[in-house]
Design a protein around this motif. Structure first.
Motif, PDB file in Angstrom:
ATOM      1  N   LYS A   6      12.386   4.824  -1.451  1.00 59.52           N
ATOM      2  CA  LYS A   6      11.416   6.002  -0.752  1.00 59.52           C
ATOM      3  C   LYS A   6      10.466   5.225  -0.902  1.00 59.52           C
ATOM      4  CE  LYS A   6       9.299   9.769   0.407  1.00 59.52           C
ATOM      5  NZ  LYS A   6       9.002  10.034   1.819  1.00 59.52           N
ATOM      6  N   ARG A   7       9.239   5.053   0.134  1.00 57.99           N
ATOM      7  CA  ARG A   7       8.234   5.410   0.196  1.00 57.99           C
ATOM      8  C   ARG A   7       7.072   5.664   0.590  1.00 57.99           C
ATOM      9  NH1 ARG A   7       7.035  -0.230  -2.045  1.00 57.99           N
ATOM     10  NH2 ARG A   7       5.438  -0.741  -0.278  1.00 57.99           N
ATOM     11  N   TYR A   8       6.024   6.130   0.590  1.00 61.61           N
ATOM     12  CA  TYR A   8       4.856   7.137   0.702  1.00 61.61           C
ATOM     13  C   TYR A   8       3.762   7.070   1.335  1.00 61.61           C
ATOM     14  CZ  TYR A   8       8.277   9.216  -3.534  1.00 61.61           C
ATOM     15  OH  TYR A   8       8.991   9.659  -3.904  1.00 61.61           O
ATOM     16  N   ALA A  14      -0.466   8.173   1.944  1.00 64.99           N
ATOM     17  CA  ALA A  14      -0.930   9.516   0.938  1.00 64.99           C
ATOM     18  C   ALA A  14      -0.907  10.309   0.896  1.00 64.99           C
ATOM     19  CB  ALA A  14      -2.670   9.057   1.601  1.00 64.99           C
ATOM     20  N   ALA A  15      -0.985  11.357   2.005  1.00 58.94           N
ATOM     21  CA  ALA A  15      -0.575  12.447   2.137  1.00 58.94           C
ATOM     22  C   ALA A  15       1.183  13.426   1.095  1.00 58.94           C
ATOM     23  CB  ALA A  15      -0.335  13.121   3.316  1.00 58.94           C
ATOM     24  N   GLU A  16       1.693  12.558   0.986  1.00 58.10           N
ATOM     25  CA  GLU A  16       2.668  12.594   0.364  1.00 58.10           C
ATOM     26  C   GLU A  16       3.342  12.911  -0.959  1.00 58.10           C
ATOM     27  OE1 GLU A  16       6.610  12.014   3.838  1.00 58.10           O
ATOM     28  OE2 GLU A  16       5.491   9.653   2.670  1.00 58.10           O
ATOM     29  N   LEU A  17       2.615  11.596  -0.568  1.00 55.99           N
ATOM     30  CA  LEU A  17       1.964  11.337  -2.700  1.00 55.99           C
ATOM     31  C   LEU A  17       1.167  12.303  -3.349  1.00 55.99           C
ATOM     32  CD1 LEU A  17       2.106   9.176  -4.580  1.00 55.99           C
ATOM     33  CD2 LEU A  17       0.273   7.750  -4.080  1.00 55.99           C
ATOM     34  N   LEU A  18       0.369  12.380  -2.028  1.00 59.68           N
ATOM     35  CA  LEU A  18      -0.850  13.758  -3.306  1.00 59.68           C
ATOM     36  C   LEU A  18      -0.280  15.009  -3.268  1.00 59.68           C
ATOM     37  CD1 LEU A  18      -3.628  13.036  -1.044  1.00 59.68           C
ATOM     38  CD2 LEU A  18      -3.489  12.826  -3.566  1.00 59.68           C
ATOM     39  N   ALA A  19       1.316  15.135  -2.459  1.00 57.41           N
ATOM     40  CA  ALA A  19       1.927  16.625  -2.415  1.00 57.41           C
ATOM     41  C   ALA A  19       3.432  16.545  -3.739  1.00 57.41           C
ATOM     42  CB  ALA A  19       2.499  16.536  -0.974  1.00 57.41           C
ATOM     43  N   LEU A  20       3.282  15.713  -4.640  1.00 60.40           N
ATOM     44  CA  LEU A  20       4.023  15.419  -5.606  1.00 60.40           C
ATOM     45  C   LEU A  20       3.777  16.694  -6.472  1.00 60.40           C
ATOM     46  CD1 LEU A  20       4.796  11.906  -5.552  1.00 60.40           C
ATOM     47  CD2 LEU A  20       6.000  13.764  -4.106  1.00 60.40           C
ATOM     48  N   GLY A  23      -6.985 -10.904 -12.934  1.00 60.72           N
ATOM     49  CA  GLY A  23      -7.846 -11.281 -11.275  1.00 60.72           C
ATOM     50  C   GLY A  23      -7.371  -9.853 -10.739  1.00 60.72           C
ATOM     51  N   VAL A  24      -7.292 -10.831  -9.156  1.00 60.39           N
ATOM     52  CA  VAL A  24      -7.122  -9.572  -8.540  1.00 60.39           C
ATOM     53  C   VAL A  24      -5.600  -9.670  -7.786  1.00 60.39           C
ATOM     54  CG1 VAL A  24      -8.589  -8.938  -6.409  1.00 60.39           C
ATOM     55  CG2 VAL A  24      -9.799 -10.194  -8.298  1.00 60.39           C
ATOM     56  N   PHE A  25      -5.431  -8.613  -7.863  1.00 57.40           N
ATOM     57  CA  PHE A  25      -4.091  -8.148  -6.600  1.00 57.40           C
ATOM     58  C   PHE A  25      -4.550  -7.309  -5.318  1.00 57.40           C
ATOM     59  CE2 PHE A  25      -3.742  -8.008 -11.228  1.00 57.40           C
ATOM     60  CZ  PHE A  25      -2.263  -8.769 -11.783  1.00 57.40           C
ATOM     61  N   THR A  26      -3.452  -7.281  -4.549  1.00 59.94           N
ATOM     62  CA  THR A  26      -3.536  -6.515  -3.217  1.00 59.94           C
ATOM     63  C   THR A  26      -2.653  -5.516  -3.410  1.00 59.94           C
ATOM     64  OG1 THR A  26      -4.337  -5.894  -0.869  1.00 59.94           O
ATOM     65  CG2 THR A  26      -2.613  -7.578  -1.713  1.00 59.94           C
ATOM     66  N   VAL A  27      -3.102  -3.843  -2.983  1.00 59.16           N
ATOM     67  CA  VAL A  27      -1.826  -2.987  -3.110  1.00 59.16           C
ATOM     68  C   VAL A  27      -1.582  -2.718  -1.740  1.00 59.16           C
ATOM     69  CG1 VAL A  27      -1.805  -0.371  -3.792  1.00 59.16           C
ATOM     70  CG2 VAL A  27      -3.359  -1.801  -5.043  1.00 59.16           C
ATOM     71  N   VAL A  28      -0.534  -2.271  -1.678  1.00 58.18           N
ATOM     72  CA  VAL A  28      -0.088  -2.198  -0.192  1.00 58.18           C
ATOM     73  C   VAL A  28       0.643  -1.326  -0.673  1.00 58.18           C
ATOM     74  CG1 VAL A  28       0.157  -4.828   0.777  1.00 58.18           C
ATOM     75  CG2 VAL A  28       2.551  -3.589  -0.984  1.00 58.18           C
ATOM     76  N   GLY A  29       0.831  -0.268  -0.936  1.00 56.44           N
ATOM     77  CA  GLY A  29       1.349   1.464  -0.575  1.00 56.44           C
ATOM     78  C   GLY A  29       2.168   1.792  -1.717  1.00 56.44           C
ATOM     79  N   ALA A  30       2.728   2.379  -1.637  1.00 59.48           N
ATOM     80  CA  ALA A  30       3.844   3.660  -2.479  1.00 59.48           C
ATOM     81  C   ALA A  30       5.272   3.989  -2.449  1.00 59.48           C
ATOM     82  CB  ALA A  30       3.299   4.920  -3.502  1.00 59.48           C
ATOM     83  N   GLY A  31       6.518   2.726  -3.339  1.00 61.28           N
ATOM     84  CA  GLY A  31       7.577   3.709  -3.601  1.00 61.28           C
ATOM     85  C   GLY A  31       7.877   4.260  -4.825  1.00 61.28           C
ATOM     86  N   THR A  32       9.369   4.074  -4.835  1.00 61.28           N
ATOM     87  CA  THR A  32      10.357   4.674  -5.481  1.00 61.28           C
ATOM     88  C   THR A  32      11.074   3.256  -6.209  1.00 61.28           C
ATOM     89  OG1 THR A  32       9.764   7.803  -5.564  1.00 61.28           O
ATOM     90  CG2 THR A  32      11.659   6.717  -7.187  1.00 61.28           C
TER      91      THR A  32
END
Length: 441
Positions: free
Chosen positions: A30-32, A34-40, A273-282
């Motif tokens: 499952k990928r999320y 922003a709206a789906e993540l905020l509703a959890l 150091g610096v990483f990039t963030v590319v989303g959210a998942g389970t």
């Protein structure tokens, strides 16, 4: 997921790395948005292995596995069983004395083993038995022709023997004439001859735009990672998130791996150091559990276009100059903040920002308690109902939702900075507040 299903999964994946399973090994996760993540809500998540019954069953299975491996007679079967044995011993902090002779017996034979076996057993030496292993490692060094096992061996000697740095500094260029082209050995040499330069001002890094319009998680950690760190969130507008009472949002976070190895080594600590963030998942890793992780990527692991969140050709090439462009000028000559760049070059990947299903009681008495170190990810504690395995409270979910609310981007694209803050004890909110105030953010 039922308890029976979880136990089957757990027995197969007990020692999986921080990453989710590969696509060919599991259904699509499952990928999320922003709206789906905020509703959890926390109560939506259950994980049977966090219940008293489920945890007991997994622990008993792990202890039985440990003892069965220790009981194997000398020979190829026992040799093959050793890497998993020591991973289990480290995770459950169990049977250390019974397992010790097997490692000390195996170390002198590593010159005839493949590099992956060398890596696994030298990691066990570093994690569990450094003092006992050190005398066996010095004569082994000339036989370690791959840079990863050699570096692990060197770090073990550094933590146990005064004067090891000088000897190792002479050995590295003799054994690896092209060491400067190898990210792991570059990091090792930097450790052997550390710069006397002072760390640049942290407020300048906290105020750095990285790329304007993107949110940033800043993870403040102690050198050595033996204490709990603290995560902050900087919103897309460049301001750090505060609550209605104008208190800075902070969330405890651990950046320590069980191995305690540096960030350029497999299963080592989260690199600075610096990483990039590319989303959210389970994830499906049983030690991570069902709470959504934030998907962070290192340089090189993410192509330049993905790291930049920009419409660039996939052929755009990484260089140290590209990495430096994310840093304020005052930080570009500070070698420790380049660890993420070196870690990406060394092949590290899938270092996620996630929660945990591991019982903190395994690490009672540790300096980082109630943290639960795993294999190099950034970990936030969670509270699970021992009767039902239902999630009661999650610092991971709170962090992910704070980040999502601050992003203004449905795809959750943004950045992560991991940086060490000199001092003693767990990083405190007052320390973070002082730095944020100095940054004017």
């Amino acid at each position: 997921m039922s308890l029976r299903q979880l136990l089957v999964l757990g027995s197969a994946l007990l020692l999986a790395a921080c990453a989710p399973l590969k696509p060919q090994e599991k259904p699509a996760e499952k990928r999320y948005s922003a709206a789906e993540l905020l509703a959890l809500q926390p109560a939506q998540f259950t994980w049977p292995a966090t219940s008293t019954e489920g945890e007991r069953a997994l622990r008993e299975a792990a202890l039985a596995d440990i003892r069965a491996r220790i009981a194997l007679p000398p020979g190829p079967e026992r040799d093959a069983a050793l890497p998993r044995l020591f991973d289990l011993v480290a995770q459950y902090n169990a049977e250390l004395d019974a397992a010790r002779p097997l490692l000390l017996e195996a170390l002198p034979t590593l010159g005839q083993r493949d590099a992956e076996t060398q890596r696994a057993l030298l990691t066990a030496a570093h994690t569990l038995y450094p003092a006992e292993a050190a005398p066996l490692i010095w004569p082994l060094l000339p036989q370690l022709t791959a840079s990863k096992p050699f570096a692990i061996a060197a770090y073990t000697l550094l933590q146990t023997e005064p004067g090891a740095a000088e000897r190792l500094h002479a050995i590295v260029p003799q054994q690896f004439p092209t060491w400067a082209d190898d990210a792991r050995l570059t990091a090792l040499v930097l450790r052997l001859r550390p710069s006397a330069a002072a760390q640049p001002p942290l407020p300048a890094l906290l105020a750095a735009p990285l790329r304007p319009g993107f949110p940033v998680i800043v993870s403040l950690q102690r050198p050595g990672r033996q204490q709990m760190g603290l995560a902050l969130v900087r919103a897309a507008d460049g301001r750090f998130v505060r609550d209605a009472a104008n208190r800075l949002f902070t969330s405890p976070q651990l950046a320590l791996a069980r191995t305690g190895l540096p960030g350029t080594i497999t299963n080592g600590n989260t690199p600075q150091g610096v990483f990039t963030v590319v989303g959210a998942g389970t994830a499906t890793n049983p030690n991570i559990g069902p709470t959504p992780y934030l998907h962070s990527k290192l340089p090189v692991e993410a192509k330049v276009a993905e790291f930049e969140h920009a419409e660039l050709a996939d052929t755009a090439e990484w260089s140290e100059a590209v990495y430096d462009s994310f840093l304020p000028e005052s930080w570009r000559a500070w070698a420790p903040i380049k660890e993420a760049w070196l870690a990406g070059r060394a092949g590290r990947d899938e270092l996620l920002v996630h929660g945990t299903t591991i019982n903190p009681a395994y690490y009672t008495g540790s300096s980082y308690f109630p943290g639960t170190p795993q294999q190099g990810c950034l970990i936030s504690n969670e509270d699970w109902d021992p009767a039902t395995g239902r999630l009661l409270a999650s610092r991971q979910l709170a962090l992910a939702q704070t980040y999502a609310a601050a992003s203004l981007r449905p795809d959750l694209a943004g950045y992560l900075i991991v940086v060490e803050l000199p001092g003693e004890g767990a990083v405190q909110p007052a320390e973070a507040q002082k730095l944020v105030d100095a940054a004017g953010r």
